[in-house]
Design an enzyme around this catalytic site. Structure first.
Site, PDB file in Angstrom:
ATOM      1  NE  ARG A  53      -4.128  -1.880   2.030  1.00  0.00           N
ATOM      2  CZ  ARG A  53      -5.039  -2.181   2.964  1.00  0.00           C
ATOM      3  NH1 ARG A  53      -4.858  -1.749   4.210  1.00  0.00           N
ATOM      4  NH2 ARG A  53      -6.097  -2.891   2.652  1.00  0.00           N
TER       5      ARG A  53
ATOM      6  CD  GLU B  17      -6.549   1.212  12.703  1.00  0.00           C
ATOM      7  OE1 GLU B  17      -6.112   2.205  12.093  1.00  0.00           O
ATOM      8  OE2 GLU B  17      -7.696   0.761  12.523  1.00  0.00           O
TER       9      GLU B  17
END
Length: 513
Positions: free
Chosen positions: A340, A483
């Protein structure tokens, strides 16, 4: 230090002067359990109702614990319920069925390459070892997956399952239903965590929360200006799991990490993805890890807000089976299946200051691999466009026709030869299935990276225990997963590893609490 109150001094004796000096002695960091009266008592309390929170909750409840999951928003699931539903599982049974060779070492190497080798290998190893366990847990809960594997950018082999409905909700909703049917559990929405309650020894023993909280999306972060809700104190006898997610929508905090990320920077995240829980953990001495590494997802579209309806076209069609071109030159500029960060950086160079958004292209064979809603919704929204010829496509986006058609022809040759000599995109049959850009109609969508995942967060060990900056040991009674933690992904996360991360460490927290 001249204006420290008696209450602050009490807190310093509870959690340690070093930890509070680190947080400038925030008067709201924590309260002593002797100073509060608990309104209710549970074995385990979990903050956050996404993948990590649900995995922790189900696992802890299976062990006979009374479990309470708290969610500050009115809706369950956070980012998990709106994500793309792609889940990396190394060494899975479908790989073996399809003859795809994989290993834990290969998975870890892929993650380390994307993460610029600053990943915490011990945590990655846990994911590699336990991903099949949590995959089976989701099946037990009723999640359904397509009978084929995807290859997300940066992975060296296909190892990624995609949910049958093409969304993270395909995992979240079955897990919520499963959890609610268990004995001694509750999932409570509109309940915001405000403070930790600590014992004299510094153990986390409970929480101060507000029930009936109404999130205000106009605020730039979790802010004291929002005083909605009724205060309650909840005791957690065995521990607390922080599963509150990342902070991509916390404009104040993210901009302090990277001054370029101001209010105008769009994000794929839901509005409640803020840093409040993370900061409270820092204030009681939790160790920060790689907090300034913030990832852009390269598959979004500038013609809609947030994650939108167009992202999955790029994830599962144009990037895998097609190309991305610079509209000024008509040429490719990157490996469409790179990690990414590599792709986002390349796209930003093309976009420049004049918003020259790249065009993501594939043909009618490629879109057959999409779920119907991943094709129909962006077409209906007008952000994905369909063309009978490559000439029509080029004309619509003002792409030089000759150069563009040469680019397509060159790419098609690469597919036939299974080798991309320009950018190194993997083109073997297990990845692209011999699909070229040759069968009309052709599809195109403008692309732009958007803020997607915060790499950094709390330091945890392999048992999902939060580690203290001051003692270098676990903070008693405090666990974290997903996260809100840092170190797993290093500088940049590979697509589809978030679900594996959240579910795995949620399960581990539920086992060890």
């Amino acid at each position: 230090m001249a204006n420290i109150s008696r209450r602050d001094m009490l807190k310093m004796s509870v959690v340690g002067a070093g930890a509070l000096a680190l947080s400038s002695v925030n008067a709201n960091a924590a309260e002593n359990e002797k100073a509060v009266k608990f309104d209710e008592e549970w074995d385990v309390v979990i903050i956050g109702s996404g993948f990590a929170g649900l995995s922790a909750g189900i696992t802890a409840a299976k062990r006979g614990n009374k479990v309470l999951i708290l969610e500050k928003m009115g809706r369950i699931g956070g980012n998990s319920v709106i994500n793309g539903g792609i889940f990396a599982v190394p060494n899975n049974d479908l790989q073996k069925k399809e003859g795809i060779e994989d290993s834990n070492e290969r998975f870890i190497a892929d993650c380390m390459k994307a993460g610029l080798n600053i990943n915490h290998v011990d945590l990655l190893t846990q994911i590699a070892n336990r991903a099949n366990d949590v995959y089976k847990l989701t099946l037990e809960c009723g999640a359904q997956y397509r009978d084929r594997l995807e290859i997300a950018g940066g992975h060296s082999v296909p190892r990624t399952f995609s949910t049958a409905n093409g969304s993270g909700s395909g995992i979240v909703h079955p897990m919520v239903d499963y959890f609610k049917k268990m004995d001694g559990v509750e999932l409570r929405t509109r309940t915001k965590f405000d403070e930790f309650i600590l014992s004299d020894s510094g153990r986390v023993v409970g929480l101060k929360v507000r029930e009936g909280y109404k999130f205000d999306s106009k605020l730039l972060s979790d802010d004291d200006e929002n005083t909605t809700g009724e205060v309650k104190y909840i005791k957690a006898k065995k521990g607390i799991v922080l599963a509150a997610g990342g902070f991509c929508r916390d404009v104040f905090f993210r901009q302090q990490q990277d001054p370029r990320l101001g209010p105008d920077t769009d994000s794929t995240n839901h509005p409640g993805a803020t840093a409040g829980v993370l900061l409270k953990a820092f204030q009681i001495g939790a160790t920060p890890v790689q907090v300034s590494w913030i990832q852009f997802g390269p598959w979004a579209c500038p013609d809609e807000k947030g994650f939108g309806v167009g992202s999955m076209y790029n994830v599962n069609a144009s990037f895998r089976y097609g190309i991305s071109v610079n509209p000024k030159t008509g040429k490719r500029y990157m490996n469409e299946l790179a990690d990414r960060k590599t792709r986002a950086d390349a796209m930003f160079r093309v976009i420049g200051t004049d918003k020259n958004y790249p065009i993501n292209i594939c043909d009618s064979e490629a879109v057959k691999n999409l779920l119907p809603n991943h094709l129909e919704k962006p077409l209906e929204a007008g952000i994905l466009k369909k063309f009978d010829t490559l000439d029509d496509l080029a004309k619509n986006y003002n792409i030089p026709v000759k150069e563009f058609k040469e680019t397509v022809a060159k790419y098609n040759e690469y597919v036939k030869n299974e080798k991309d000599v320009e950018f190194g995109k993997p083109l073997d049959k297990t990845v692209v299935n011999d699909i070229t850009i040759s069968k009309p109609p052709f599809y195109a969508e403008r692309g732009v990276p958007k803020l997607h995942h915060t790499m950094g967060g709390l330091l945890i060990d392999t048992k999902a225990r939060v580690i203290s900056t001051m003692t270098k040991k676990p903070i008693e009674g405090l666990f974290a997963a997903g996260e809100i933690t840092g170190g797993v992904h290093g500088a940049s996360r590979l697509g589809s590893v978030a679900i594996a991360d959240c579910l795995t460490f949620g399960m581990i927290a539920g086992e060890n609490i």
